[in-house]
Design a protein around this motif. Structure first.
Motif, PDB file in Angstrom:
ATOM      1  N   LYS A   4     -72.466 -37.665  47.789  1.00 41.06           N
ATOM      2  CA  LYS A   4     -71.165 -37.254  47.261  1.00 41.06           C
ATOM      3  C   LYS A   4     -70.225 -36.929  48.422  1.00 41.06           C
ATOM      4  O   LYS A   4     -70.659 -36.557  49.513  1.00 41.06           O
ATOM      5  N   LEU A   5     -68.921 -37.041  48.152  1.00 42.09           N
ATOM      6  CA  LEU A   5     -67.928 -36.741  49.184  1.00 42.09           C
ATOM      7  C   LEU A   5     -68.036 -35.297  49.651  1.00 42.09           C
ATOM      8  O   LEU A   5     -67.914 -35.007  50.850  1.00 42.09           O
ATOM      9  N   ASP A  86     -63.156 -40.428  55.403  1.00 35.43           N
ATOM     10  CA  ASP A  86     -61.778 -40.931  55.311  1.00 35.43           C
ATOM     11  C   ASP A  86     -61.665 -42.099  54.335  1.00 35.43           C
ATOM     12  O   ASP A  86     -60.682 -42.201  53.596  1.00 35.43           O
ATOM     13  N   TRP A  87     -62.667 -43.000  54.325  1.00 29.91           N
ATOM     14  CA  TRP A  87     -62.653 -44.100  53.364  1.00 29.91           C
ATOM     15  C   TRP A  87     -62.734 -43.542  51.938  1.00 29.91           C
ATOM     16  O   TRP A  87     -62.025 -43.989  51.054  1.00 29.91           O
ATOM     17  N   ALA A  88     -63.599 -42.560  51.750  1.00 28.43           N
ATOM     18  CA  ALA A  88     -63.769 -41.976  50.405  1.00 28.43           C
ATOM     19  C   ALA A  88     -62.521 -41.226  49.968  1.00 28.43           C
ATOM     20  O   ALA A  88     -62.155 -41.241  48.788  1.00 28.43           O
ATOM     21  N   ASN A  89     -61.848 -40.584  50.942  1.00 34.04           N
ATOM     22  CA  ASN A  89     -60.625 -39.846  50.609  1.00 34.04           C
ATOM     23  C   ASN A  89     -59.536 -40.757  50.068  1.00 34.04           C
ATOM     24  O   ASN A  89     -58.636 -40.308  49.355  1.00 34.04           O
ATOM     25  N   CYS A  90     -59.597 -42.036  50.428  1.00 27.69           N
ATOM     26  CA  CYS A  90     -58.620 -42.989  49.895  1.00 27.69           C
ATOM     27  C   CYS A  90     -58.821 -43.199  48.395  1.00 27.69           C
ATOM     28  O   CYS A  90     -57.899 -43.618  47.688  1.00 27.69           O
ATOM     29  N   PRO A 108     -54.424 -37.408  45.292  1.00 33.82           N
ATOM     30  CA  PRO A 108     -55.454 -37.625  46.329  1.00 33.82           C
ATOM     31  C   PRO A 108     -56.042 -36.301  46.810  1.00 33.82           C
ATOM     32  O   PRO A 108     -55.349 -35.279  46.859  1.00 33.82           O
ATOM     33  N   ALA A 109     -57.325 -36.338  47.174  1.00 32.15           N
ATOM     34  CA  ALA A 109     -58.022 -35.119  47.604  1.00 32.15           C
ATOM     35  C   ALA A 109     -57.354 -34.464  48.802  1.00 32.15           C
ATOM     36  O   ALA A 109     -57.278 -33.238  48.899  1.00 32.15           O
ATOM     37  N   ILE A 227     -66.907 -37.422  43.902  1.00 37.72           N
ATOM     38  CA  ILE A 227     -67.148 -38.864  43.736  1.00 37.72           C
ATOM     39  C   ILE A 227     -68.275 -39.311  44.677  1.00 37.72           C
ATOM     40  O   ILE A 227     -68.520 -38.702  45.718  1.00 37.72           O
ATOM     41  N   GLU A 228     -68.936 -40.386  44.277  1.00 34.34           N
ATOM     42  CA  GLU A 228     -69.979 -40.955  45.129  1.00 34.34           C
ATOM     43  C   GLU A 228     -69.312 -41.762  46.235  1.00 34.34           C
ATOM     44  O   GLU A 228     -68.266 -42.375  46.043  1.00 34.34           O
ATOM     45  N   VAL A 229     -69.918 -41.710  47.423  1.00 40.21           N
ATOM     46  CA  VAL A 229     -69.331 -42.408  48.566  1.00 40.21           C
ATOM     47  C   VAL A 229     -70.245 -43.533  49.022  1.00 40.21           C
ATOM     48  O   VAL A 229     -71.454 -43.507  48.818  1.00 40.21           O
TER      49      VAL A 229
END
Length: 244
Positions: A4-5, A86-90, A108-109, A227-229
């Protein structure tokens, strides 16, 4: 098991700290020529009768290539963890919901984190707003766009001299008169106080709103970070190019 993020965020700080420490240690080690150097000396006397001396040697304690490999390993972890975050934050987004109504949709987070910090400052700002003096009764006066107190009437007095006859005049003695002053009302003051401060009820209402929004933003951030990353592997590409 999926990552997870919020788990990535939890380990990011420790990974950064370890990477910085290990990189500093590696840099310091490479600045010491003595431990990068080695030597081997053997002695052979001029003739068989000469004195025999033992060989001397100093071992190379660190090798630059080994330090590079160690540094690549350390930084690859940091690059991968940061990239994954950073990819997951998108993609990490959530609604900010207050009293069942969506105030902000799919935020966005990273912006939720910004909002959270700003609301802390706004809460402090509201708590320090000036409050109307509770000892007065206040009504809003639209003509001055301020709060006005109930009119208070006070008197204006003036001291007027009066004569007090202590003893009447006689044939032998004049009258004994004492002068004193008496406060006489000569007018009236009508006083109304004005204030640009706020009623306590208004400040409490604003505080309740900001606290409710703070709670909603925290819930949204937790949801977004749940969310899952997909674990990104960018470190190998970067360091293969740099040091291959």
């Amino acid at each position: 098991m999926a990552t997870k993020l919020n788990q990535i965020i939890a380990i990011e700080k420790g990974t950064k700290s370890r990477s910085f420490q290990e990189l500093t240690e590696a840099h310091q080690a490479l600045q010491k020529p003595a431990i990068l150097s080695g030597i081997s000396r053997t002695y052979r006397p001029k003739d068989e009768e000469g004195e025999q001396l033992p060989p001397e040697s100093t071992r190379v304690q660190i090798k630059a290539e080994a330090i590079i490999r160690q540094t690549i390993e350390t930084l690859t972890k940091l690059f991968d963890v940061t990239a994954t975050k950073d990819w997951a934050n998108c993609q990490a987004r959530a609604d900010v919901v207050v009293d069942g109504t969506t105030l902000l949709a799919q935020v966005p987070a990273t912006y939720l984190l910004f909002l959270e910090k700003q609301l802390v400052d706004l809460h402090t700002f509201i708590k320090k707003l000036p409050i109307l003096d509770a000892s007065e009764f206040w009504n809003f006066d639209s003509s001055t766009d301020t709060w006005a107190s109930e009119p208070l009437q006070t008197t204006r007095t003036k001291k007027v001299p009066r004569n007090h006859v202590k003893a009447e005049a006689t044939e032998k003695h004049p009258a004994q008169v004492e002068v004193y002053y008496e406060d006489i009302v000569v007018g009236y003051w009508r006083t109304v106080k004005f204030s640009g401060a706020l009623p306590a009820s208004r400040i409490n209402e604003l505080l309740a709103r900001v606290e409710k929004l703070q709670e909603a933003v925290k819930f949204a951030r937790e949801e977004a970070n749940n969310i899952e990353v997909t674990e990104e592997k960018v470190g190998d590409k970067v360091f293969n190019y740099l040091f291959s």
